[in-house]
Design an enzyme around this catalytic site. Sequence first.
Site, mmCIF file in Angstrom:
data_model
loop_
_atom_site.group_PDB
_atom_site.id
_atom_site.type_symbol
_atom_site.label_atom_id
_atom_site.label_comp_id
_atom_site.label_asym_id
_atom_site.label_seq_id
_atom_site.Cartn_x
_atom_site.Cartn_y
_atom_site.Cartn_z
ATOM 1 C CD GLN A 1 -2.923 1.318 0.325
ATOM 2 O OE1 GLN A 1 -2.929 0.599 -0.677
ATOM 3 N NE2 GLN A 1 -3.858 2.225 0.546
ATOM 4 C CG HIS B 1 -3.911 -6.042 -2.150
ATOM 5 N ND1 HIS B 1 -3.750 -7.337 -2.592
ATOM 6 C CD2 HIS B 1 -4.209 -5.315 -3.251
ATOM 7 C CE1 HIS B 1 -3.956 -7.388 -3.899
ATOM 8 N NE2 HIS B 1 -4.233 -6.162 -4.321
ATOM 9 C CE LYS B 2 0.274 1.722 -5.372
ATOM 10 N NZ LYS B 2 1.373 1.831 -6.367
ATOM 11 C CG HIS B 3 -6.900 -0.279 -1.008
ATOM 12 N ND1 HIS B 3 -5.962 -0.738 -0.105
ATOM 13 C CD2 HIS B 3 -7.787 0.459 -0.285
ATOM 14 C CE1 HIS B 3 -6.266 -0.307 1.107
ATOM 15 N NE2 HIS B 3 -7.379 0.430 1.026
ATOM 16 C CB VAL B 4 -7.177 4.521 -4.736
ATOM 17 C CG1 VAL B 4 -5.687 4.834 -4.818
ATOM 18 C CG2 VAL B 4 -7.682 3.930 -6.056
#
Length: 291
Positions: free
Chosen positions: A111, A148-151
Site C-alpha cells: 500500500q 494490499h495496494k488500493h485507492v
Amino acid sequence: MNGNWMDAIDVRSASALASGDLQPVQADETEMTDGGMRFIVRWVSSLAAKDAVKKDVAVPGGPRDPAFNPFLNPDPALTVGPVGEAHVAILNKFPLCARHLVLARREFEEQLSPLVRIDFDALATIMGEAGGLGLYNGGVEAGASQRHKHVQWIPEAPGNASLKLYAPGLPTDAEPQTVARHPALAMKHCFVRVECGKGVAVDRAGASMHAGFERARAELDLAPGPDGLLPPCNLLLGDGWLLMLPRSREHFEGISFSAVCFGGTLYTRHRDQIDAIRSVGPLQAMAAVGC
C-alpha cells in the site's frame, strides 16, 4: 468492464445487502462549524461492528490471519468488476456511505509503494463518469487497514466528504499544477490544482492527477525510503484539486482518522467520541494527527 458504473455498483449493492454480505450504513450525525467551515461528525455503529469482527477467534483466512487478504481474491458478492488491466472494483464491506468503492490492484503490491499512473487512471474511470472524491490512505498511521495496494472512491452526495469545503481559501483562477496552502490547516499539507472530475477524459485526468501527486510529494519531501515505501500520508482528489498531507499518527482521542476525514466528514465508532472532537474543534483534531 464497460458501461454505466453507477448502475453496476447499485445492482451489486442491492444483491450484497440482500445476502448480508454488505453491512448497511448506520449513522447518527451532528454538524460543527470551525474556521468558518462546516464539518459533519458521524457516529457509525457499523464501524464498531467491524472492530468486533476483528476480535473474533482466529480462524484460517479469518480477520486475524496474517495471510488474509480480502483484495487478492475478492468476495464475488462484493465485486463490481475490473477497472482497466490492473484494478478491480469492490464494494467496501463496511461502507462509510452508499456506493463506497475500493479500487484494488489485481496483483499484490504494498500500500505504501508510490502511486503510479495506472492507479490514477482507475480513479479517473469512475470520477469521469460520476465525479465524487478519490481517497488514498498510505499506511497504518494514515488509516489504512490493508497492506494490499488500493485507492477508494465515494460519490458526491449531501453529507459526504468533499474538497469543496476548502474552496473559499484556495485560488479560484489557478492554472493546472499550481501549488497552494490553505490558511485554516495548521498541519503540513499541499494542494495542487488538477484536472479531474465528471466529464474529464480518463487519459487527461489520470495524467493530471499523477503529475499533481508527484508535485505534492516533492513539495512535502515525501520521498520513498530505502525499502521503496512512502512515509505515512493521505491523498484526496476531487473538484479540481489534489490534497496531500503527511501523517504522524492514526488516532486522536481514540478516533481513527483516514483520508475521508480531511474532506470535512469525520467518523467515530462511539457516540461519546463526538464530544472529544467538539471539545477542540475539527481543525485542531485534524492537525493533531498531521505533521
